[in-house]
Write an enzyme that holds these catalytic residues in place. Structure first.
Site, short mmCIF file in Angstrom:
data_model
loop_
_atom_site.label_atom_id
_atom_site.label_comp_id
_atom_site.label_asym_id
_atom_site.label_seq_id
_atom_site.Cartn_x
_atom_site.Cartn_y
_atom_site.Cartn_z
CE LYS A 163 -6.12 -8.43 -0.94
NZ LYS A 163 -5.98 -7.87 0.40
CE LYS A 189 -13.60 -4.12 1.02
NZ LYS A 189 -14.25 -4.16 2.33
CE LYS A 193 -4.25 -1.88 1.95
NZ LYS A 193 -5.25 -1.82 3.01
P1 AMP Z 1 -11.11 -6.12 4.44
O1 AMP Z 1 -12.16 -5.83 3.43
O2 AMP Z 1 -9.72 -5.84 3.92
O3 AMP Z 1 -11.38 -5.50 5.76
O4 AMP Z 1 -11.15 -7.68 4.68
C1 AMP Z 1 -12.11 -8.32 5.49
C2 AMP Z 1 -11.85 -9.82 5.51
O5 AMP Z 1 -11.99 -10.36 4.20
C3 AMP Z 1 -10.43 -10.19 5.98
O6 AMP Z 1 -10.50 -11.36 6.77
C4 AMP Z 1 -9.72 -10.47 4.70
O7 AMP Z 1 -8.65 -11.38 4.86
C5 AMP Z 1 -10.82 -11.07 3.84
N1 AMP Z 1 -10.54 -10.86 2.42
C6 AMP Z 1 -10.40 -9.66 1.78
N2 AMP Z 1 -10.15 -9.85 0.46
C7 AMP Z 1 -10.13 -11.20 0.26
C8 AMP Z 1 -9.93 -12.03 -0.89
N3 AMP Z 1 -9.70 -11.52 -2.10
N4 AMP Z 1 -9.99 -13.39 -0.72
C9 AMP Z 1 -10.25 -13.92 0.50
N5 AMP Z 1 -10.44 -13.19 1.62
C10 AMP Z 1 -10.39 -11.85 1.52
#
Ligand code: AMP
Ligand code: TRP
Length: 321
Positions: free
Chosen positions: A190, A193, A109
């Site tokens: 990956k 968002k 990031k």
């Molecule tokens: P975040 O949106 O970054 O707060 O992520 C929330 C949860 O979703 C965390 O446990 C992340 O590890 C999981 N997560 C986010 N993106 C992915 C992805 N592409 N594949 C699997 N898990 C994800």
């Protein structure tokens, strides 16, 4: 089993969040489980204040729509429980600059922006505090957070050695399949968002026709052999994992049943649409009653305070405050 996990209210939830994390939260929910919308973490991004407030409520609604039950577990907003910020400072005085600057997510990031915020560096310390405040045993997360969990363990152990046994040392648990859902247009990246290509990710509120289009257009290779092989066939393997995580099969088992990419994609689109449509419908119902969502968050915060308060005071006292 004491569980805690968190999600940033940084936009509509996508299928990676759902398969990698939230679906695990739903099946693991119990009276000892705490799930947190981490609005403080979202401040590391540039986001309009009104939007952040809105998305925080949206995120609560998505969690309920996905199947979390506030009668069974505790659902709350991180900033409603001030011990998270307070614990953050204590742990910033335990974590080192070296270990934080080695975090993969930070390096990625930070390399994408000029003049990034200090919060981007210290982000995993705030997260460690979220976890340690609740004497958490297990943390269900996507694969990208496992490194932060290792750091949390190091911080907890160091604190316990230096100041006396205070924290439970937690373990991070990634989903058996789809712990890292990849971007449909660039399967080496990956699904996220923040780096979204229009066709690269499926949001939980996508229309059936959009889901269909995104899956049918997902990038695959051209040799036309259906085989589960992350090295040589990342695009196809991403689809096979997603398929398997909905049906409970193994990705290789799914591959054996297909000879053509098109057939596999068509069936996957149907499976995803069937799974997400009812969640999106529940979301719209739940989101319509914002008062109820606020009441629920206030109740969750109270339950969280009752656990986090005593732990914070123990840690502060142990450090000499
Ligand atoms: P975040 O949106 O970054 O707060 O992520 C929330 C949860 O979703 C965390 O446990 C992340 O590890 C999981 N997560 C986010 N993106 C992915 C992805 N592409 N594949 C699997 N898990 C994800
Ligand atoms: N850092 C996590 C993410 O970006 C979100 C998070 C914050 C979290 N606090 C947490 C996850 C505590 C698990 C436990 O996905």
């Amino acid at each position: 089993m004491r569980i805690l996990s968190g999600i940033q209210p940084s936009g509509t939830m996508h299928i990676g969040n759902y398969l990698g994390a939230v679906r695990q939260w739903v099946s693991a929910q119990n009276p000892e489980a705490f799930y947190c919308v981490v609005d403080l973490h979202a401040l590391t991004l540039q986001i309009e204040p009104e939007r952040l407030r809105d998305q925080t409520v949206d995120c609560l609604a998505w969690l309920l729509a996905a199947g979390l039950d506030p009668e069974v577990c505790t659902i709350f907003v991180q900033s409603h429980v001030p011990y998270h910020s307070q614990m953050n400072w204590l742990l910033e005085c335990v974590a080192t600059y070296g270990e934080l600057s080695r975090m993969t997510q930070f390096k990625e990031k930070a390399s994408r922006q000029e003049g990034y915020r200090v919060g981007l560096l210290t982000y995993p310390v705030l997260m460690a505090g979220d976890i340690l405040l609740y004497s958490t045993e297990e943390v269900p997360v996507g694969d990208d957070q496992i490194q932060h969990l290792e750091l949390t363990r190091d911080i907890a152990e160091r604190f316990n050695n230096r100041y006396g046994e205070t924290f439970v040392v937690p373990v991070g648990v990634a989903a058996p399949t789809s712990a890292r859902v990849m971007d449909f247009q660039d399967p080496t990246r990956k699904m996220s968002k923040s780096v979204a290509s229009a066709l690269g990710l499926i949001y939980l509120n996508d229309e059936a026709s959009e889901i269909d289009k995104k899956i049918m257009k997902a990038v695959t290779d051209t040799d036309n052999e259906v085989r589960f092989d992350w090295e040589k066939k990342p695009g196809l393997s991403n689809l096979l994992e997603m398929f398997a995580s909905f049906t409970g099969e193994t990705p290789a088992g799914v591959a054996e049943r297909y000879t053509r990419y098109g057939d596999l994609k068509k069936d996957l689109a149907e499976i995803v649409i069937d799974a997400l449509t009812p969640i999106a419908r529940r979301y719209r119902e739940i989101r319509a009653d914002e008062g109820e969502l606020r009441t629920l968050a206030a109740h969750g915060a109270q339950k969280a305070m009752d656990v986090a308060g005593p732990l914070y005071r123990r840690a502060a006292t142990a450090m000499g405050l």
